[in-house]
Design a protein around this motif. Structure first.
Motif, PDB file in Angstrom:
ATOM      1  N   GLY A   1      21.139  42.752  27.803  1.00  0.00           N
ATOM      2  CA  GLY A   1      21.708  41.688  29.575  1.00  0.00           C
ATOM      3  C   GLY A   1      21.351  42.114  30.406  1.00  0.00           C
ATOM      4  N   HIS A   2      20.836  43.697  30.500  1.00  0.00           N
ATOM      5  CA  HIS A   2      20.612  44.755  31.430  1.00  0.00           C
ATOM      6  C   HIS A   2      19.458  43.903  32.723  1.00  0.00           C
ATOM      7  CE1 HIS A   2      23.579  47.441  30.172  1.00  0.00           C
ATOM      8  NE2 HIS A   2      22.493  47.747  28.824  1.00  0.00           N
ATOM      9  N   SER A   3      18.761  42.876  32.190  1.00  0.00           N
ATOM     10  CA  SER A   3      17.476  42.992  32.860  1.00  0.00           C
ATOM     11  C   SER A   3      17.973  41.757  33.324  1.00  0.00           C
ATOM     12  CB  SER A   3      15.919  42.515  32.124  1.00  0.00           C
ATOM     13  OG  SER A   3      15.142  42.029  32.708  1.00  0.00           O
ATOM     14  N   ALA A   4      18.799  40.774  32.649  1.00  0.00           N
ATOM     15  CA  ALA A   4      19.577  39.503  32.911  1.00  0.00           C
ATOM     16  C   ALA A   4      20.455  39.402  33.360  1.00  0.00           C
ATOM     17  CB  ALA A   4      19.733  38.724  32.104  1.00  0.00           C
ATOM     18  N   LEU A   5      21.032  41.072  34.230  1.00  0.00           N
ATOM     19  CA  LEU A   5      21.799  41.339  35.369  1.00  0.00           C
ATOM     20  C   LEU A   5      21.178  41.350  36.234  1.00  0.00           C
ATOM     21  CD1 LEU A   5      24.978  41.643  35.677  1.00  0.00           C
ATOM     22  CD2 LEU A   5      24.613  43.502  34.766  1.00  0.00           C
ATOM     23  N   ARG A   6      20.858  42.581  35.995  1.00  0.00           N
ATOM     24  CA  ARG A   6      19.788  42.703  37.283  1.00  0.00           C
ATOM     25  C   ARG A   6      18.839  41.662  38.456  1.00  0.00           C
ATOM     26  NH1 ARG A   6      17.735  46.937  34.365  1.00  0.00           N
ATOM     27  NH2 ARG A   6      16.226  45.442  34.321  1.00  0.00           N
ATOM     28  N   VAL A   7      18.782  40.974  37.943  1.00  0.00           N
ATOM     29  CA  VAL A   7      18.256  39.355  38.906  1.00  0.00           C
ATOM     30  C   VAL A   7      19.280  38.439  39.376  1.00  0.00           C
ATOM     31  CG1 VAL A   7      16.423  37.590  37.860  1.00  0.00           C
ATOM     32  CG2 VAL A   7      16.236  39.866  36.624  1.00  0.00           C
ATOM     33  N   ALA A   8      20.350  38.461  37.957  1.00  0.00           N
ATOM     34  CA  ALA A   8      20.818  37.563  38.777  1.00  0.00           C
ATOM     35  C   ALA A   8      21.944  37.340  39.493  1.00  0.00           C
ATOM     36  CB  ALA A   8      22.325  37.009  37.706  1.00  0.00           C
TER      37      ALA A   8
END
Length: 200
Positions: A90-97
């Motif tokens: 989920g780290h990539s999704a968190l950064r984009v969000a």
């Protein structure tokens, strides 16, 4: 809100009002500017569309990149969806969000993660609280009710969406348990919206 998106939203709202008697409670509670997390219950595949109908702001939605195939890509773009690579967790999704929130946009999220048939606050994922705490964005709770059947419409039933007061998550939350507790409180407030409206 981009003019094209605003026009499309008004058109869809008009059709929804004609077909389902769609009505929104609390639309005035949505801040028109600044970072915002729109948190809603999740029952159906089309819930992102229903939430976009209810909230008078362009909402950005995270979606797995695999669904962005050529025939559907323009549709998802219009709805404000952006592809996220979940292969690394989920780290990539968190950064984009967080990037979208830092730009002052509204981010749509379902605290339950996946579609749920029953109301269960314990099903909340910690992500909604984590994003709010790290970004400083307020959370707007949204409850989308059941879509009435044809017989239900003939009986006077209506498709209803409820928007609650903004929720602020403390920035000093730490640890998974604290984020989890805050997320459950957000989800419970979402579930409570229809009952609160009845009391008024």
């Amino acid at each position: 809100m981009p003019p094209g998106y605003g026009l499309l939203r008004r058109l869809v709202l008009f059709v929804a009002w004609i077909v389902w008697g769609f009505v929104i409670y609390g639309e005035e509670k949505v801040p028109r500017e600044g970072p915002l997390i729109v948190a809603a219950n999740h029952r159906r595949f089309f819930d992102p569309l229903f939430v976009c109908m209810a909230v008078p702001r362009r909402i950005q939605w995270m979606a797995k990149k695999e669904i962005f195939i050529p025939p559907l890509r323009p549709v998802f773009r219009i709805l404000g969806a952006f592809p996220v690579d979940r292969s690394g967790g989920g780290h990539s999704a968190l950064r984009v969000a967080l990037k979208h929130l830092a730009a002052g946009k509204a981010l749509g999220i379902f605290p339950e993660g996946t579609r749920q048939r029953r109301e269960n606050a314990r099903a909340a994922k910690s992500g909604v609280a984590l994003l709010a705490a790290r970004s400083g964005a307020r959370i707007i709770p949204v409850y989308v009710g059941p879509v009435p059947s044809l017989l239900g419409r003939l009986r006077g039933e209506r498709f209803r969406a409820y928007i609650g007061d903004a929720i602020t998550i403390p920035k000093d939350l730490k640890g998974r348990s604290e984020f989890q507790r805050a997320a459950r409180e957000v989800l419970q407030k979402i579930y409570d919206l229809p009952r609160e409206e009845v009391k008024r």
